[in-house]
Design a protein around this motif. Sequence first.
Motif, PDB file in Angstrom:
ATOM      1  N   ASN A 146       0.830  -1.215   0.000  1.00 42.49           N
ATOM      2  CA  ASN A 146       0.000   0.000   0.000  1.00 42.49           C
ATOM      3  C   ASN A 146       0.861   1.261   0.000  1.00 42.49           C
ATOM      4  O   ASN A 146       0.536   2.253  -0.682  1.00 42.49           O
ATOM      5  N   LYS A 147       1.956   1.245   0.732  1.00 45.04           N
ATOM      6  CA  LYS A 147       2.838   2.405   0.751  1.00 45.04           C
ATOM      7  C   LYS A 147       3.473   2.631  -0.617  1.00 45.04           C
ATOM      8  O   LYS A 147       3.571   3.779  -1.091  1.00 45.04           O
ATOM      9  N   GLN A 148       3.863   1.532  -1.294  1.00 44.69           N
ATOM     10  CA  GLN A 148       4.450   1.657  -2.627  1.00 44.69           C
ATOM     11  C   GLN A 148       3.425   2.187  -3.620  1.00 44.69           C
ATOM     12  O   GLN A 148       3.739   3.036  -4.470  1.00 44.69           O
ATOM     13  N   LEU A 149       2.168   1.709  -3.529  1.00 42.41           N
ATOM     14  CA  LEU A 149       1.126   2.186  -4.438  1.00 42.41           C
ATOM     15  C   LEU A 149       0.845   3.668  -4.228  1.00 42.41           C
ATOM     16  O   LEU A 149       0.672   4.431  -5.192  1.00 42.41           O
ATOM     17  N   ARG A 150       0.772   4.100  -2.982  1.00 45.03           N
ATOM     18  CA  ARG A 150       0.536   5.521  -2.716  1.00 45.03           C
ATOM     19  C   ARG A 150       1.687   6.377  -3.233  1.00 45.03           C
ATOM     20  O   ARG A 150       1.467   7.470  -3.768  1.00 45.03           O
ATOM     21  N   GLU A 210       3.668   5.670  -5.800  1.00 44.53           N
ATOM     22  CA  GLU A 210       3.572   5.715  -7.256  1.00 44.53           C
ATOM     23  C   GLU A 210       2.457   6.655  -7.704  1.00 44.53           C
ATOM     24  O   GLU A 210       2.617   7.395  -8.685  1.00 44.53           O
ATOM     25  N   GLU A 211       1.327   6.622  -7.026  1.00 44.58           N
ATOM     26  CA  GLU A 211       0.232   7.531  -7.386  1.00 44.58           C
ATOM     27  C   GLU A 211       0.633   8.985  -7.178  1.00 44.58           C
ATOM     28  O   GLU A 211       0.298   9.858  -7.992  1.00 44.58           O
ATOM     29  N   ALA A 212       1.350   9.274  -6.089  1.00 37.86           N
ATOM     30  CA  ALA A 212       1.784  10.655  -5.851  1.00 37.86           C
ATOM     31  C   ALA A 212       2.767  11.109  -6.917  1.00 37.86           C
ATOM     32  O   ALA A 212       2.683  12.253  -7.409  1.00 37.86           O
ATOM     33  N   GLU A 213       3.691  10.228  -7.313  1.00 41.88           N
ATOM     34  CA  GLU A 213       4.640  10.598  -8.358  1.00 41.88           C
ATOM     35  C   GLU A 213       3.937  10.803  -9.697  1.00 41.88           C
ATOM     36  O   GLU A 213       4.262  11.750 -10.439  1.00 41.88           O
ATOM     37  N   ALA A 214       2.944   9.957 -10.004  1.00 37.96           N
ATOM     38  CA  ALA A 214       2.204  10.125 -11.257  1.00 37.96           C
ATOM     39  C   ALA A 214       1.419  11.436 -11.258  1.00 37.96           C
ATOM     40  O   ALA A 214       1.365  12.145 -12.264  1.00 37.96           O
TER      41      ALA A 214
END
Length: 327
Positions: A299-303, A305-309
Amino acid sequence: MAAVRVEEVLAAAEEQEAEKRRSITVEKELELEFDLGNLLALDRNPPAAAGLRGAGPRREALLRALARDNTQLLVAQLWELPAERAGGAGGPLVAQLPEPTFRLPREKPPPRPRPPTRWEQFARLKGIRKRKRTSLVWDEQAKEWRRRWGYQRAGGDPARAWLAEVPEGADPEEDQFARLRREKRERVARNELNRLRNLARAHRAGTTVPAVPLHPTGHQSREELGHVARVARVSTASLGRFQPRLPKESAEPPSRSSGKKRRFEPLLGNLAAERSRQLELLRDMGSKKPVLDITRAVNKQLRQEEAEAAAAKGKKQSRRGKRGRRQ
């Protein structure tokens, strides 16, 4: 008839006067501390230890006398406060209590203020003030006073009238009674939706966990409306058993325990399983490497990646805007 001496009469009168004065005069070694705002009196004088021993009638009489004397002192302090007549000259005498000195604890926390509804926010923004109107109005047809709203209101329900006026510019072939019933159903549904929105807003304001925002412009998703409907239905005392059903809603009423529940292992059970759990816990505590939570890490990795996108998308849009201004 025996002669009565004047000295005896005067002595009896003086004794009666002293008894009355004794009933309102209390002598204490240490002055009491008063908090008239809370109607509280603190007596720091030590009671007689000999009289409080045991549980006989002597102890009860001593406690009653002590409570009576302290109450008399408290009442005497109340009579010294400024007072006025409530409701005119013939009303009762009311004393004006000062502000309390001691802050008494509450059993429960104070209730939170209710969040304003959309109409209250709009009225505050536009400066609309609420005017109090009478609940009864004169009905010309029935020739009597009736309620302004609700059952048997003045003028009756237009959808149940035996005669309906065709509005100007409307289709003469249209069924006006069906139109009135349809408009009434739409009003009821709109009011129910507004009620659900207010309940969802109040529920979201009372919880610390941020909920999904409910847009006030009518662009709600199906999941948001379903969540709001479940919250509003569970908020009733009957868990929504007697609430009217919405279209395409399940017939089973929601349960308060629909979420995850904590389950505890039995006290007397499989000792081998309990021993293995305890050994695994000790092994984790003694190991130098921390335990990796796979779900939390994903979940931390997904968040991230979403913030970087999102950040990359914002930079791209800003570059396009600058390029357009240069052209």
